[in-house]
Motif scaffolding. Structure first.
Motif, PDB file in Angstrom:
ATOM      1  N   ASP A 103      35.956  31.285  46.316  1.00 31.14           N
ATOM      2  CA  ASP A 103      34.770  30.869  45.562  1.00 31.14           C
ATOM      3  C   ASP A 103      33.597  30.612  46.502  1.00 31.14           C
ATOM      4  O   ASP A 103      32.473  31.053  46.238  1.00 31.14           O
ATOM      5  CB  ASP A 103      35.061  29.609  44.746  1.00 31.14           C
ATOM      6  CG  ASP A 103      36.046  29.831  43.608  1.00 31.14           C
ATOM      7  OD1 ASP A 103      36.426  30.993  43.340  1.00 31.14           O
ATOM      8  OD2 ASP A 103      36.452  28.826  42.992  1.00 31.14           O
ATOM      9  N   ASN A 104      33.841  29.916  47.608  1.00 30.83           N
ATOM     10  CA  ASN A 104      32.777  29.628  48.576  1.00 30.83           C
ATOM     11  C   ASN A 104      32.246  30.903  49.218  1.00 30.83           C
ATOM     12  O   ASN A 104      31.034  31.030  49.446  1.00 30.83           O
ATOM     13  CB  ASN A 104      33.274  28.672  49.666  1.00 30.83           C
ATOM     14  CG  ASN A 104      33.511  27.276  49.153  1.00 30.83           C
ATOM     15  OD1 ASN A 104      33.027  26.890  48.093  1.00 30.83           O
ATOM     16  ND2 ASN A 104      34.277  26.499  49.899  1.00 30.83           N
TER      17      ASN A 104
ATOM     18  N   HIS B  52      39.183  27.756  46.298  1.00 34.31           N
ATOM     19  CA  HIS B  52      37.845  27.332  46.726  1.00 34.31           C
ATOM     20  C   HIS B  52      37.357  28.115  47.938  1.00 34.31           C
ATOM     21  O   HIS B  52      36.163  28.239  48.149  1.00 34.31           O
ATOM     22  CB  HIS B  52      37.755  25.815  46.938  1.00 34.31           C
ATOM     23  CG  HIS B  52      38.489  25.279  48.104  1.00 34.31           C
ATOM     24  ND1 HIS B  52      39.757  24.767  47.988  1.00 34.31           N
ATOM     25  CD2 HIS B  52      38.162  25.173  49.406  1.00 34.31           C
ATOM     26  CE1 HIS B  52      40.172  24.375  49.170  1.00 34.31           C
ATOM     27  NE2 HIS B  52      39.229  24.614  50.048  1.00 34.31           N
TER      28      HIS B  52
ATOM     29  N   TYR C 262      33.300  35.527  36.621  1.00 38.37           N
ATOM     30  CA  TYR C 262      34.200  35.148  37.720  1.00 38.37           C
ATOM     31  C   TYR C 262      35.064  36.320  38.188  1.00 38.37           C
ATOM     32  O   TYR C 262      35.066  36.670  39.367  1.00 38.37           O
ATOM     33  CB  TYR C 262      35.082  33.977  37.266  1.00 38.37           C
ATOM     34  CG  TYR C 262      35.942  33.379  38.349  1.00 38.37           C
ATOM     35  CD1 TYR C 262      35.378  32.579  39.336  1.00 38.37           C
ATOM     36  CD2 TYR C 262      37.313  33.585  38.379  1.00 38.37           C
ATOM     37  CE1 TYR C 262      36.159  32.011  40.328  1.00 38.37           C
ATOM     38  CE2 TYR C 262      38.103  33.023  39.366  1.00 38.37           C
ATOM     39  CZ  TYR C 262      37.516  32.233  40.344  1.00 38.37           C
ATOM     40  OH  TYR C 262      38.300  31.672  41.327  1.00 38.37           O
TER      41      TYR C 262
ATOM     42  N   SER D  28      32.304  29.369  40.597  1.00 33.98           N
ATOM     43  CA  SER D  28      33.613  28.748  40.396  1.00 33.98           C
ATOM     44  C   SER D  28      34.288  29.487  39.250  1.00 33.98           C
ATOM     45  O   SER D  28      33.717  30.412  38.668  1.00 33.98           O
ATOM     46  CB  SER D  28      33.461  27.258  40.060  1.00 33.98           C
ATOM     47  OG  SER D  28      32.875  27.116  38.781  1.00 33.98           O
TER      48      SER D  28
END
Length: 171
Positions: free
Chosen positions: A55-56, A52, A73, A67
């Motif tokens: 991802d952030n 995360h 991705y 995400s």
């Protein structure tokens, strides 16, 4: 149990959950293993980050919802890593970036593992490492690069104030 005490218990549990989740992730770190494969003599790079966090960082940078379910991705992570991690050969006073080939990534147990490699006939000693992964998003981010080849073993630490370092043979 009355409705009032049930409601108070619910609110208490909710507040505890919020407090625990905000305290659960106070440290931001990344680990990178940098080694020379003794059989192929390729430099192998393995990065590990909290999923995360990366991802952030990409969501903030790209201004998108991001995400593991995002259709691009891996491509977004590849572009991000290639922009923020680099090996530079400085032999003969020339700064020559080493082309790191993208192998891939995997997400497991809340972490992202990223794999790269490069053809490089020399030893790691003398290489400059640039590593500012996640530092723009998380000012307290600390990245550790552990390195190893036939002649040396050690580690480098990167932070907001240290984004480049040289691998030295301390023998």
């Amino acid at each position: 149990m009355t409705k009032t005490s049930l409601f108070k218990s619910f609110i208490f549990c909710l507040l505890c959950g919020v407090a625990l989740s905000s305290a659960a992730h106070r440290y931001f770190f990344g680990l990178t293993d940098l080694s020379v494969n003794p059989r192929t003599h390729n430099i192998e790079v393995i990065h590990q980050f909290t999923a995360h966090d990366i991802d952030n960082a990409i969501a903030e940078q790209q201004q998108i919802r991001f995400s593991a379910e995002h259709p691009e991705y891996e491509k977004f992570i590849q572009n991000y890593v290639e922009a923020h991690f680099q090996l530079i050969d400085v032999q003969d006073n020339k700064k020559q970036p080493i082309k790191l080939n993208w192998i891939g990534l995997e997400v497991a147990k809340g972490n992202v593992y990223i794999y790269q490699e490069a053809n490089f006939e020399n030893f790691l000693s003398g290489l400059v490492v640039k590593n500012d992964l996640l530092i723009d998003t998380y000012p307290k981010q600390v990245n550790t690069v552990n390195y190893k080849d036939e002649t040396i073993i050690g580690s480098l630490t990167f932070s907001k104030s240290v984004k480049m370092a040289i691998i030295k043979n301390n023998n």
